[in-house]
Design an enzyme around this catalytic site. Structure first.
Site, PDB file in Angstrom:
ATOM      1  N   ASN A   1      81.303 -33.291  25.336  1.00 49.35           N
ATOM      2  CA  ASN A   1      81.617 -31.926  24.968  1.00 49.35           C
ATOM      3  C   ASN A   1      80.776 -31.595  23.730  1.00 49.35           C
ATOM      4  O   ASN A   1      79.961 -32.404  23.292  1.00 49.35           O
ATOM      5  CB  ASN A   1      83.118 -31.778  24.695  1.00 49.35           C
ATOM      6  CG  ASN A   1      83.611 -30.368  24.998  1.00 49.35           C
ATOM      7  OD1 ASN A   1      83.039 -29.393  24.522  1.00 49.35           O
ATOM      8  ND2 ASN A   1      84.676 -30.263  25.768  1.00 49.35           N
TER       9      ASN A   1
ATOM     10  N   CYS B   1      40.575 -38.213  19.440  1.00 50.66           N
ATOM     11  CA  CYS B   1      40.992 -37.905  18.074  1.00 50.66           C
ATOM     12  C   CYS B   1      40.326 -36.616  17.579  1.00 50.66           C
ATOM     13  O   CYS B   1      39.111 -36.439  17.707  1.00 50.66           O
ATOM     14  CB  CYS B   1      40.645 -39.062  17.149  1.00 50.66           C
ATOM     15  SG  CYS B   1      41.132 -38.817  15.432  1.00 50.66           S
TER      16      CYS B   1
ATOM     17  N   CYS C   1      52.818 -43.099  13.762  1.00 52.31           N
ATOM     18  CA  CYS C   1      51.525 -42.434  13.965  1.00 52.31           C
ATOM     19  C   CYS C   1      51.456 -41.775  15.332  1.00 52.31           C
ATOM     20  O   CYS C   1      50.953 -40.652  15.478  1.00 52.31           O
ATOM     21  CB  CYS C   1      50.381 -43.428  13.775  1.00 52.31           C
ATOM     22  SG  CYS C   1      50.445 -44.870  14.872  1.00 52.31           S
TER      23      CYS C   1
ATOM     24  N   CYS D   1      51.022 -37.650  15.870  1.00 51.90           N
ATOM     25  CA  CYS D   1      49.744 -37.210  16.441  1.00 51.90           C
ATOM     26  C   CYS D   1      49.951 -36.008  17.361  1.00 51.90           C
ATOM     27  O   CYS D   1      50.786 -36.056  18.269  1.00 51.90           O
ATOM     28  CB  CYS D   1      49.092 -38.351  17.220  1.00 51.90           C
ATOM     29  SG  CYS D   1      47.504 -37.890  17.956  1.00 51.90           S
TER      30      CYS D   1
ATOM     31  N   CYS E   1      87.003 -29.728  23.294  1.00 52.51           N
ATOM     32  CA  CYS E   1      86.688 -28.491  22.569  1.00 52.51           C
ATOM     33  C   CYS E   1      86.956 -28.670  21.078  1.00 52.51           C
ATOM     34  O   CYS E   1      88.083 -28.992  20.684  1.00 52.51           O
ATOM     35  CB  CYS E   1      87.530 -27.342  23.115  1.00 52.51           C
ATOM     36  SG  CYS E   1      87.167 -25.761  22.334  1.00 52.51           S
TER      37      CYS E   1
END
Length: 425
Positions: free
Chosen positions: A202, A345, A388, A392, A137
């Site tokens: 955690n 495309c 790329c 895309c 924590c």
């Protein structure tokens, strides 16, 4: 049909999906509803000494994606704010009513042996299956010498783990903090202390965003805020890496791991299991979508296992670990080249802009009649970086195609371009 049942450091569960120690496991009402929905186990929200912790309001904040999808979730809630005796009575009854489900009790106490020695027999008396030591924590409790304040010091991790193994017969799971340079150090310390397993991660120290009019971070408590614990989908890559680091470390490779961090569907769970987890814990996804998400998780994992021929969880546990290595051992002669499917495309040009502005100028923009655009890969310039493909918007339009180089495997330790390579003087 695939068998989803597991046995994790001696604890049996009908499936690997457990709810993590958090608000969803705060009381019997929640836990019973979770079991009715089909969860295989729960880690009861962290117990501590009386008087219980006192929480503030508000407690949560988030980072959003498009359409207000929650990407990351931040909380400043502390451990249980309910009396210890109330929690113990409810744990006892729930375990009695649901004997086939895993019920782990999370604990956080001062870094002194006496409080641990006092509480552990009380946990055993409930019939719980194990304990999880909350050494992770990152907010509120470290200021009191607990939580991440322990988890960040391997000597403390080992010491407290050893106390618990001394004072209980239950399996001891050590929950690790990600707010550390090398997670392998506390994992090794937990093992040295006798831990039966570790769980991770955690939450990550965080401030999600600010109210720029009030100049106060969220979640705001009046006119102030503080750092909290970050979780949700955004932390999954951090968690996967840390799980893999422990699973492939020679010192801890046989240490059972309960994977936590951004698990929201069956695929996430499968990835954690393949990288070393024997069970998986879920919190944020349940808080955002409710307990019924476990139905899709179980169904999806079962269908995928059937498709792959895996009859049990053990069949693919740690299966990806041998394929996870240090950078220096990757094949320097392996090569991929981007390929654009012109039929898919949509001519948006995102790949061209990304490559031209920020990468290797390996995509050509061809202007045709009526100002039409076509995009083609310049093979001699492409280094196979994947940018790329990532930018895309059409799935499967750009793929990375492996190339036949005619060269044998060679890693960086063998590469003559490395001045410290083997055989290089």
């Amino acid at each position: 049909m695939a068998d989803l049942s597991i046995e994790f450091c001696g604890i049996k569960s009908p499936n690997p999906f457990w709810l993590a120690s958090a608000p969803p496991t705060d009381k019997a009402y929640n836990v019973v509803r979770a079991f009715e929905a089909g969860w295989g186990g729960v880690v009861w929200k962290t117990l501590g000494e009386d008087p219980p912790a006192v929480n503030v309001s508000s407690r949560y904040s988030a980072i959003y994606g498009k359409n207000r999808e929650v990407i990351g979730f931040n909380n400043i809630e502390l451990i249980t704010d309910r009396l210890l005796d109330v929690n113990l009575r409810e744990i006892t009854q729930v375990k009695k009513d649901w004997p086939d489900r895993a019920l782990i009790v999370s604990l956080m106490l001062p870094c002194e042996e006496a409080p641990w020695a006092a509480i552990l027999p009380l946990i055993e008396a409930t019939g719980a299956d194990g304990i999880e030591l909350n050494f992770g924590c990152p907010h509120g409790m470290p200021e009191r010498g607990m939580g991440a304040a322990v988890g960040q010091v391997p000597d403390y991790v080992e010491m407290v783990t050893r106390w618990c193994k001394k004072h209980t017969r239950l399996p001891v799971i050590v929950k690790l903090t990600p707010n550390i340079t090398d997670v392998r150090a506390p994992a090794r310390a937990a093992l040295a202390g006798g831990a039966d397993a570790v769980s991770l991660i955690n939450t990550v120290n965080s401030i999600t965003h600010l109210d720029l009019d009030r100049m106060v971070a969220f979640p705001a408590v009046g006119n102030a805020s503080t750092h909290g614990g970050y979780c949700g989908a955004a932390v999954k890559p951090i968690a996967l890496n840390m799980v893999a680091e422990i699973a492939r470390d020679p010192a801890t490779r046989n240490l059972p791991i309960s994977g936590i961090g951004g698990i929201g569907n069956w695929r996430d769970a499968a990835e954690f299991i393949a990288l070393g987890a024997g069970s998986v814990q879920v919190c944020t996804a349940a808080m955002l979508h409710g307990f019924r998400i476990v139905e899709e998780m179980k169904d999806g994992l079962s269908r995928w296992m059937d498709e792959k021929g895996y009859r049990s969880i053990a069949d693919f546990t740690r299966k990806a670990v041998p394929n996870t290595t240090d950078w220096k051992y990757l094949d320097m002669n392996y090569q991929v080249i981007a390929q654009i499917d012109q039929d898919k495309c949509i001519k948006c040009g995102k790949c061209y802009v990304a490559c031209e502005d920020t990468s290797h100028q390996a995509i050509a923009q061809i202007v045709g009649e009526k100002d039409s655009r076509t995009y083609e890969v310049i093979r001699d310039e492409c280094v196979g970086c994947n940018l790329c493909e990532i930018t895309c918007p059409v799935e499967g339009c750009i793929t990375m195609v492996p190339q036949e180089t005619g060269k044998e495997y060679m890693n960086w330790t063998q590469d003559p371009r490395n001045p410290r390579a083997e055989g290089v003087r």
